[in-house]
Design a protein around this motif. Structure first.
Motif, PDB file in Angstrom:
ATOM      1  N   ILE A  95       1.033  -1.115   0.181  1.00 51.40           N
ATOM      2  CA  ILE A  95      -0.021   0.040   0.033  1.00 51.40           C
ATOM      3  C   ILE A  95       1.031   1.290  -0.050  1.00 51.40           C
ATOM      4  O   ILE A  95       0.746   2.343  -0.816  1.00 51.40           O
ATOM      5  CB  ILE A  95      -0.851   0.012   1.237  1.00 51.40           C
ATOM      6  CG1 ILE A  95      -1.972  -1.069   1.217  1.00 51.40           C
ATOM      7  CG2 ILE A  95      -1.570   1.267   1.333  1.00 51.40           C
ATOM      8  CD1 ILE A  95      -2.679  -1.377   2.303  1.00 51.40           C
ATOM      9  N   LEU A  96       1.803   1.164   0.875  1.00 55.11           N
ATOM     10  CA  LEU A  96       2.899   2.536   0.982  1.00 55.11           C
ATOM     11  C   LEU A  96       3.516   2.643  -0.349  1.00 55.11           C
ATOM     12  O   LEU A  96       3.573   3.690  -0.858  1.00 55.11           O
ATOM     13  CB  LEU A  96       3.735   2.197   2.163  1.00 55.11           C
ATOM     14  CG  LEU A  96       3.134   2.256   3.686  1.00 55.11           C
ATOM     15  CD1 LEU A  96       3.964   2.137   4.578  1.00 55.11           C
ATOM     16  CD2 LEU A  96       2.092   3.694   3.934  1.00 55.11           C
ATOM     17  N   GLY A  97       3.910   1.577  -0.909  1.00 52.06           N
ATOM     18  CA  GLY A  97       4.677   1.606  -2.114  1.00 52.06           C
ATOM     19  C   GLY A  97       3.718   2.245  -3.280  1.00 52.06           C
ATOM     20  O   GLY A  97       4.365   3.140  -3.929  1.00 52.06           O
ATOM     21  N   ARG A  98       2.586   1.888  -3.359  1.00 44.25           N
ATOM     22  CA  ARG A  98       1.665   2.429  -4.429  1.00 44.25           C
ATOM     23  C   ARG A  98       1.391   3.775  -4.015  1.00 44.25           C
ATOM     24  O   ARG A  98       1.435   4.487  -5.003  1.00 44.25           O
ATOM     25  CB  ARG A  98       0.420   1.723  -4.381  1.00 44.25           C
ATOM     26  CG  ARG A  98       0.529   0.303  -5.060  1.00 44.25           C
ATOM     27  CD  ARG A  98      -0.888  -0.263  -5.724  1.00 44.25           C
ATOM     28  NE  ARG A  98      -1.835  -0.349  -4.642  1.00 44.25           N
ATOM     29  CZ  ARG A  98      -1.970  -1.578  -3.653  1.00 44.25           C
ATOM     30  NH1 ARG A  98      -1.196  -2.443  -3.876  1.00 44.25           N
ATOM     31  NH2 ARG A  98      -2.923  -1.320  -2.813  1.00 44.25           N
ATOM     32  N   ARG A  99       1.407   4.073  -2.935  1.00 34.97           N
ATOM     33  CA  ARG A  99       1.048   5.515  -2.576  1.00 34.97           C
ATOM     34  C   ARG A  99       2.310   6.406  -2.988  1.00 34.97           C
ATOM     35  O   ARG A  99       1.959   7.375  -3.805  1.00 34.97           O
ATOM     36  CB  ARG A  99       0.823   5.925  -1.262  1.00 34.97           C
ATOM     37  CG  ARG A  99      -0.629   5.524  -0.525  1.00 34.97           C
ATOM     38  CD  ARG A  99      -0.487   5.513   0.859  1.00 34.97           C
ATOM     39  NE  ARG A  99      -1.790   5.107   1.451  1.00 34.97           N
ATOM     40  CZ  ARG A  99      -2.117   5.059   2.672  1.00 34.97           C
ATOM     41  NH1 ARG A  99      -1.137   5.539   3.753  1.00 34.97           N
ATOM     42  NH2 ARG A  99      -3.356   4.650   3.328  1.00 34.97           N
ATOM     43  N   ARG A 100       3.334   6.116  -2.588  1.00 37.13           N
ATOM     44  CA  ARG A 100       4.744   6.744  -3.131  1.00 37.13           C
ATOM     45  C   ARG A 100       4.859   6.798  -4.668  1.00 37.13           C
ATOM     46  O   ARG A 100       5.283   7.950  -4.914  1.00 37.13           O
ATOM     47  CB  ARG A 100       5.935   6.369  -2.268  1.00 37.13           C
ATOM     48  CG  ARG A 100       5.891   6.629  -1.020  1.00 37.13           C
ATOM     49  CD  ARG A 100       6.726   5.770   0.037  1.00 37.13           C
ATOM     50  NE  ARG A 100       6.956   6.071   1.208  1.00 37.13           N
ATOM     51  CZ  ARG A 100       5.963   5.888   2.366  1.00 37.13           C
ATOM     52  NH1 ARG A 100       4.927   5.369   1.942  1.00 37.13           N
ATOM     53  NH2 ARG A 100       6.048   6.515   3.611  1.00 37.13           N
ATOM     54  N   LYS A 101       4.575   5.726  -5.247  1.00 37.86           N
ATOM     55  CA  LYS A 101       4.851   5.885  -6.450  1.00 37.86           C
ATOM     56  C   LYS A 101       3.807   6.769  -7.340  1.00 37.86           C
ATOM     57  O   LYS A 101       3.962   7.516  -8.222  1.00 37.86           O
ATOM     58  CB  LYS A 101       4.586   4.471  -7.015  1.00 37.86           C
ATOM     59  CG  LYS A 101       4.677   4.281  -8.723  1.00 37.86           C
ATOM     60  CD  LYS A 101       4.601   2.649  -8.844  1.00 37.86           C
ATOM     61  CE  LYS A 101       4.706   2.650 -10.711  1.00 37.86           C
ATOM     62  NZ  LYS A 101       4.568   1.034 -11.047  1.00 37.86           N
ATOM     63  N   GLY A 102       2.451   6.836  -6.796  1.00 43.64           N
ATOM     64  CA  GLY A 102       1.681   7.663  -7.345  1.00 43.64           C
ATOM     65  C   GLY A 102       1.723   9.408  -7.161  1.00 43.64           C
ATOM     66  O   GLY A 102       1.684  10.143  -8.024  1.00 43.64           O
ATOM     67  N   PHE A 103       2.399   9.379  -5.772  1.00 42.35           N
ATOM     68  CA  PHE A 103       2.801  10.780  -5.708  1.00 42.35           C
ATOM     69  C   PHE A 103       3.689  11.084  -6.439  1.00 42.35           C
ATOM     70  O   PHE A 103       4.093  12.303  -7.153  1.00 42.35           O
ATOM     71  CB  PHE A 103       3.157  11.040  -4.047  1.00 42.35           C
ATOM     72  CG  PHE A 103       3.540  12.334  -3.804  1.00 42.35           C
ATOM     73  CD1 PHE A 103       2.869  13.407  -3.943  1.00 42.35           C
ATOM     74  CD2 PHE A 103       5.044  12.334  -3.483  1.00 42.35           C
ATOM     75  CE1 PHE A 103       3.205  14.605  -3.573  1.00 42.35           C
ATOM     76  CE2 PHE A 103       5.555  13.751  -3.142  1.00 42.35           C
ATOM     77  CZ  PHE A 103       4.818  14.875  -3.254  1.00 42.35           C
ATOM     78  N   ARG A 104       5.132  10.320  -6.772  1.00 42.20           N
ATOM     79  CA  ARG A 104       6.100  10.717  -7.459  1.00 42.20           C
ATOM     80  C   ARG A 104       5.820  10.888  -9.122  1.00 42.20           C
ATOM     81  O   ARG A 104       6.190  11.853  -9.523  1.00 42.20           O
ATOM     82  CB  ARG A 104       7.299   9.473  -7.527  1.00 42.20           C
ATOM     83  CG  ARG A 104       7.902   9.534  -5.990  1.00 42.20           C
ATOM     84  CD  ARG A 104       9.024   8.433  -6.274  1.00 42.20           C
ATOM     85  NE  ARG A 104       8.650   7.197  -6.714  1.00 42.20           N
ATOM     86  CZ  ARG A 104       8.579   6.177  -5.930  1.00 42.20           C
ATOM     87  NH1 ARG A 104       8.601   6.458  -4.398  1.00 42.20           N
ATOM     88  NH2 ARG A 104       8.249   4.956  -6.439  1.00 42.20           N
ATOM     89  N   SER A 105       4.637  10.106  -9.495  1.00 39.67           N
ATOM     90  CA  SER A 105       4.307  10.477 -10.956  1.00 39.67           C
ATOM     91  C   SER A 105       3.549  11.731 -10.861  1.00 39.67           C
ATOM     92  O   SER A 105       3.759  12.463 -11.905  1.00 39.67           O
ATOM     93  CB  SER A 105       3.356   9.211 -11.270  1.00 39.67           C
ATOM     94  OG  SER A 105       2.623   9.366 -12.660  1.00 39.67           O
TER      95      SER A 105
END
Length: 250
Positions: A72-82
């Motif tokens: 979950i945290l990985g998807r959150r951070r990936k979405g924010f970086r994008s």
């Protein structure tokens, strides 16, 4: 006689047992331990199989929650970086357009509006708080993905097995065809040999001086008798004709 171990009668508290086991595992050679090995080792120190099973289930649950939280945290951070990358690129492009064209500065209005949305996204994307509902949904999602992957591997294994079975059948059919062809050839060869063995012997060659006319097969007994009777009748008829000619001459 062996001397008694001085450490044999010593007792350890629960905290000391945990510390000893942790140190022993840390100092031992790193390797994966199977479930049966773990149960056998625990039974050696007096821990029941039921306790090990319950503890292993708890560990699996904790491991599943940790993996779900990390996903979950990985998807959150990936979405924010994008989102941040898109924000920087687009606003830089807008700034370049505003700087190269005459008129008032307007690029900061989309910058401020989009920046506000990016700030809210950063607050949610960089947060480490995960609700139990999100964890449960992620665990269910991971289980569904694992089940689909297992089904895919099973289908692939079945497809490979069917292909191998088909290839074996084709090879067997080809071998059977070759065997049938060889058997038919062998049977035909034997029949030809039997025919050659039962055929009548060839007639002897004719002498060199004999005329090479048409060969007449020998007559049978009935045909020879008929020819003799016909010859006698012709002889008698010829004699009567000669007698008539003699009387007429007189």
């Amino acid at each position: 006689m062996a001397k008694p171990d001085k450490q044999g009668g010593r007792r350890y508290t629960e905290a000391e047992v945990r510390a000893i086991l942790e140190r022993a595992l840390r100092d031992a050679q790193a390797r994966d331990v199977g479930h049966d090995e773990l149960v056998a080792a625990a039974e050696e120190i007096g821990i029941s199989r039921g306790a090990i099973e319950a503890a292993s289930r708890e560990i699996e649950h904790v491991r599943g929650e940790a993996e779900a939280r990390a996903a979950i945290l990985g998807r959150r951070r990936k979405g924010f970086r994008s989102h941040l990358f898109s924000f920087l690129v687009v606003n830089a492009f807008l700034f370049a357009i505003n700087a190269l064209t005459p008129g008032p500065w307007w690029f900061f209005w989309p910058l401020l509006g989009w920046g506000l949305g990016l700030a809210f996204h950063a607050r949610a994307g960089l947060s480490s708080d995960v609700s139990p509902r999100q964890l449960r949904r992620e665990i269910e999602r991971s289980a569904a993905l694992a089940q689909r992957e297992e089904q895919r591997r099973l289908k692939e294994r079945r497809r490979v097995e069917q292909l191998e079975r088909k290839q074996r059948l084709e090879r067997s059919a080809e071998d059977l065809g070759h065997a049938v062809e060889e058997g038919v050839a062998t049977v035909l060869s034997r029949i030809a040999q039997e025919i050659r063995g039962s055929a009548p012997p060839a007639p002897p060659p004719a002498p060199e001086g004999a005329p090479r006319g048409r060969r007449i097969a020998p007559l049978g007994a009935d045909e020879a008798g008929a020819d003799d009777a016909e010859s006698e009748a012709l002889g008698e008829e010829e004699a009567e004709r000669a007698a008539r000619r003699g009387r007429a001459g007189r």
